[in-house]
Design a protein around this motif. Structure first.
Motif, mmCIF file in Angstrom:
data_model
loop_
_atom_site.group_PDB
_atom_site.id
_atom_site.type_symbol
_atom_site.label_atom_id
_atom_site.label_comp_id
_atom_site.label_asym_id
_atom_site.label_seq_id
_atom_site.Cartn_x
_atom_site.Cartn_y
_atom_site.Cartn_z
ATOM 1 N N TRP A 22 0.954 -1.040 -0.049
ATOM 2 C CA TRP A 22 -0.044 0.218 0.083
ATOM 3 C C TRP A 22 1.018 1.176 0.050
ATOM 4 O O TRP A 22 1.912 1.220 0.594
ATOM 5 C CB TRP A 22 -0.974 -0.049 1.221
ATOM 6 C CG TRP A 22 -1.965 -0.774 1.251
ATOM 7 C CD1 TRP A 22 -2.080 -2.102 1.962
ATOM 8 C CD2 TRP A 22 -3.156 -0.812 0.572
ATOM 9 N NE1 TRP A 22 -3.365 -2.776 1.613
ATOM 10 C CE2 TRP A 22 -4.078 -2.034 0.734
ATOM 11 C CE3 TRP A 22 -3.751 0.170 -0.229
ATOM 12 C CZ2 TRP A 22 -5.164 -2.213 0.421
ATOM 13 C CZ3 TRP A 22 -5.146 0.002 -0.891
ATOM 14 C CH2 TRP A 22 -5.747 -1.415 -0.743
ATOM 15 N N HIS A 26 -4.221 3.242 6.347
ATOM 16 C CA HIS A 26 -5.506 2.966 6.825
ATOM 17 C C HIS A 26 -6.097 4.050 7.318
ATOM 18 O O HIS A 26 -5.405 4.792 8.349
ATOM 19 C CB HIS A 26 -5.441 1.895 7.619
ATOM 20 C CG HIS A 26 -6.991 1.453 8.111
ATOM 21 N ND1 HIS A 26 -7.901 0.898 7.589
ATOM 22 C CD2 HIS A 26 -7.614 2.061 9.255
ATOM 23 C CE1 HIS A 26 -9.015 0.903 8.028
ATOM 24 N NE2 HIS A 26 -8.897 1.414 9.271
ATOM 25 N N VAL A 57 -9.835 2.402 3.514
ATOM 26 C CA VAL A 57 -10.171 1.400 4.379
ATOM 27 C C VAL A 57 -9.499 0.113 3.965
ATOM 28 O O VAL A 57 -9.566 -0.244 2.966
ATOM 29 C CB VAL A 57 -11.762 0.863 4.582
ATOM 30 C CG1 VAL A 57 -11.875 -0.203 5.576
ATOM 31 C CG2 VAL A 57 -12.543 2.114 5.032
ATOM 32 N N ILE A 58 -8.444 -0.253 4.657
ATOM 33 C CA ILE A 58 -7.646 -1.538 4.535
ATOM 34 C C ILE A 58 -8.018 -2.547 5.519
ATOM 35 O O ILE A 58 -7.793 -2.517 6.670
ATOM 36 C CB ILE A 58 -6.198 -1.370 4.698
ATOM 37 C CG1 ILE A 58 -5.633 -0.071 3.859
ATOM 38 C CG2 ILE A 58 -5.467 -2.500 4.299
ATOM 39 C CD1 ILE A 58 -4.142 0.287 3.889
ATOM 40 N N GLY A 76 -9.855 -3.286 -0.890
ATOM 41 C CA GLY A 76 -10.066 -2.474 0.129
ATOM 42 C C GLY A 76 -11.229 -1.448 -0.355
ATOM 43 O O GLY A 76 -11.965 -1.657 -1.462
ATOM 44 N N SER A 98 -14.963 -3.105 8.084
ATOM 45 C CA SER A 98 -14.125 -1.840 8.637
ATOM 46 C C SER A 98 -14.895 -0.822 8.280
ATOM 47 O O SER A 98 -15.670 -0.339 7.277
ATOM 48 C CB SER A 98 -12.778 -1.866 8.061
ATOM 49 O OG SER A 98 -12.180 -3.195 8.027
ATOM 50 N N PRO A 109 -4.104 2.257 12.010
ATOM 51 C CA PRO A 109 -4.132 1.105 10.987
ATOM 52 C C PRO A 109 -4.265 -0.221 11.315
ATOM 53 O O PRO A 109 -4.010 -0.564 12.773
ATOM 54 C CB PRO A 109 -2.633 1.295 10.448
ATOM 55 C CG PRO A 109 -1.883 1.816 11.549
ATOM 56 C CD PRO A 109 -2.845 3.041 12.562
ATOM 57 N N SER A 110 -5.008 -0.826 10.367
ATOM 58 C CA SER A 110 -5.279 -2.311 11.011
ATOM 59 C C SER A 110 -3.871 -3.057 10.633
ATOM 60 O O SER A 110 -2.958 -2.456 10.345
ATOM 61 C CB SER A 110 -6.237 -2.982 9.510
ATOM 62 O OG SER A 110 -5.693 -2.664 8.471
ATOM 63 N N ALA A 113 -2.238 -2.989 7.388
ATOM 64 C CA ALA A 113 -1.616 -1.679 7.037
ATOM 65 C C ALA A 113 -0.243 -1.488 7.809
ATOM 66 O O ALA A 113 0.395 -1.076 7.357
ATOM 67 C CB ALA A 113 -2.702 -0.505 7.419
#
Length: 452
Positions: A22, A26, A57-58, A76, A98, A109-110, A113
């Motif tokens: 990425w 996120h 959104v990740i 995503g 999410s 971030p997730s 991410a």
């Protein structure tokens, strides 16, 4: 309404690609046109731009770096503040919903991410993939490339393991004529047979005895096939299956071509000095203006011929550590020779440092491949779909030839033209090869006429 982020198709035959990383975090605000993530497709990695705006959104089950993703897969979403993103399923993982809270500060971030945004050592996408396949951690390597960049050779050197050979495996260098004949009849490699004769000489009885003995376990290991190698293999198979290839070969006098390049070198004017491949790319592009059928592209069953000289884009095969790539020289027929040389030099550099993009390899109508530097005289090049023809260049070699009943030394080279007989017949292809031969044998007149 949430906007889906999907895996795009980067090449005409691409069905899947490798997710690299990425480029946004996120929860970060993304505008249309921003580079969103990096994807490796057919032979090249490319930054994929966002086609809409919103908060990124990740999901936790988003693809990890190095994951193979199918074209069209949702990885995503882009959402408005406070809007919830729908579940995203990648492979067999469970779906996760999410959402981005309504706040100006980016959300935490997730896990996905966190993994993808960690700073990585400088290395091309193909080198990172090779490291994953060999189980080598890039962080543990010291790069030997420019500015400490990690190369494929660094990875291979670290990941290599010495092979083992059975202790009782004795290689014999001597065998009797009868032993050699019997070994050939039985399909046995006599060099792997332990000889009982004088000084270890292999005799007939040794060969026959080895036939009844169990063979030692193989010490070979399977070769890891990279996604780029698979892509190359699939394209080669597709070329054979979808075309009716015929190859014409001719021998030409390249003395004037050699002399012209020597003049460029001695004059020292222009930078860079055009190579033999640069000169031939220009000459072939000019020849295609007279024989446009050889520049036909098969676009989904429709045969498209370049509308003008500005549409003649020439591909050149470049050998890299990670396999063959074909960057494309744009407007080769109308481009000045020194500008063409600058473009080819830039494309070759990007190809060999892993920086070549998909855009650099699109739009070609004809391909040139040169194996002359490897001492090859002639070969059978494979058509680069969806093109119609490819020209192979052999080495330039000084040889004695007969001119006006006199034996003189001249520079000779072979040209190998492979064309699709579905689209072009043998006679038109031969006439095109004749034109190319005349252009190479008299390059100055052709280049001046082409407004270099």
């Amino acid at each position: 309404m949430p906007f889906e982020i999907t895996v795009p198709r980067l090449g005409w035959s691409m069905e899947e690609g490798t997710f690299v990383r990425w480029l946004k975090k996120h929860g970060e605000l993304v505008n249309a046109g921003d580079a969103l993530f990096e994807l490796e497709g057919e032979k090249a990695a490319q930054d994929i731009e966002a086609v809409d705006s919103g908060l990124l959104v990740i999901p936790s089950n988003a693809p990890q770096p190095g994951t193979i993703v199918a074209v069209g897969a949702v990885i995503g979403h882009l959402v408005a503040e406070g809007e919830a993103a729908p579940a995203v399923v990648t492979g067999a993982s469970a779906s996760v919903t999410s959402s981005i809270p309504k706040t100006s500060a980016p959300a935490n971030p997730s896990p996905a991410a966190d993994t993808s945004t960690l700073e990585e050592p400088a290395a091309a996408p193909s080198v990172r993939r090779l490291a994953r396949e060999m189980g080598v951690k890039l962080a543990s390597l010291e790069g030997s490339g420019p500015a400490g960049r990690i190369t494929a050779n660094d990875v291979r050197t670290t990941g290599s393991r010495p092979s083992t050979v059975a202790a009782n495996h004795v290689l014999s260098s001597i065998a009797s004529p009868r032993a050699r004949r019997v070994a050939k009849e039985l399909g046995i490699d006599w060099k792997g047979v332990k000889g009982t004769g004088r000084d270890g000489r292999v005799r007939e009885r040794d060969v026959r005895t080895s036939q009844s003995q169990p063979r030692p376990a193989s010490t070979s290991t399977p070769t890891t096939i990279s996604s780029r190698r698979r892509t190359i293999a699939n394209r080669m198979i597709a070329s054979r299956e979808r075309t009716a290839p015929v190859t014409l070969t001719t021998r030409i006098d390249a003395t004037n071509l050699v002399g012209l390049r020597l003049q460029f070198k001695q004059a020292g004017e222009g930078s860079p000095i055009p190579s033999y491949t640069d000169l031939i790319i220009k000459l072939v592009a000019l020849a295609l203006r007279k024989h446009p059928t050889l520049a036909t592209r098969d676009e989904g069953g429709q045969w498209i011929v370049p509308a003008s000289a500005d549409d003649i884009y020439i591909g050149m095969a470049v050998d890299t550590e990670d396999g063959l790539v074909v960057p494309v020289v744009s407007r080769a027929a109308t481009l000045g020779l020194f500008d063409l040389a600058k473009q080819t030099l830039s494309l070759i550099e990007k190809a060999r440092t892993g920086k070549i993009s998909a855009a650099d390899m699109q739009g070609g109508v004809f391909t040139i491949t040169n194996l002359g530097s490897f001492g090859i005289d002639a070969f059978t090049p494979i058509i680069n779909l969806p093109e119609t023809a490819v020209l192979g260049l052999g080495r330039i070699r000084r040889e004695p030839v007969v001119i006006d009943d006199q034996i003189v030394a001249r520079d000779q080279m072979s040209l190998s033209l492979t064309f699709d007989h579905r689209i072009v017949d043998g006679a038109p292809a031969a006439r095109f090869l004749q034109t190319v031969s005349q252009a190479i044998e008299n390059p100055s007149a052709w280049l001046l006429r082409g407004d270099i």
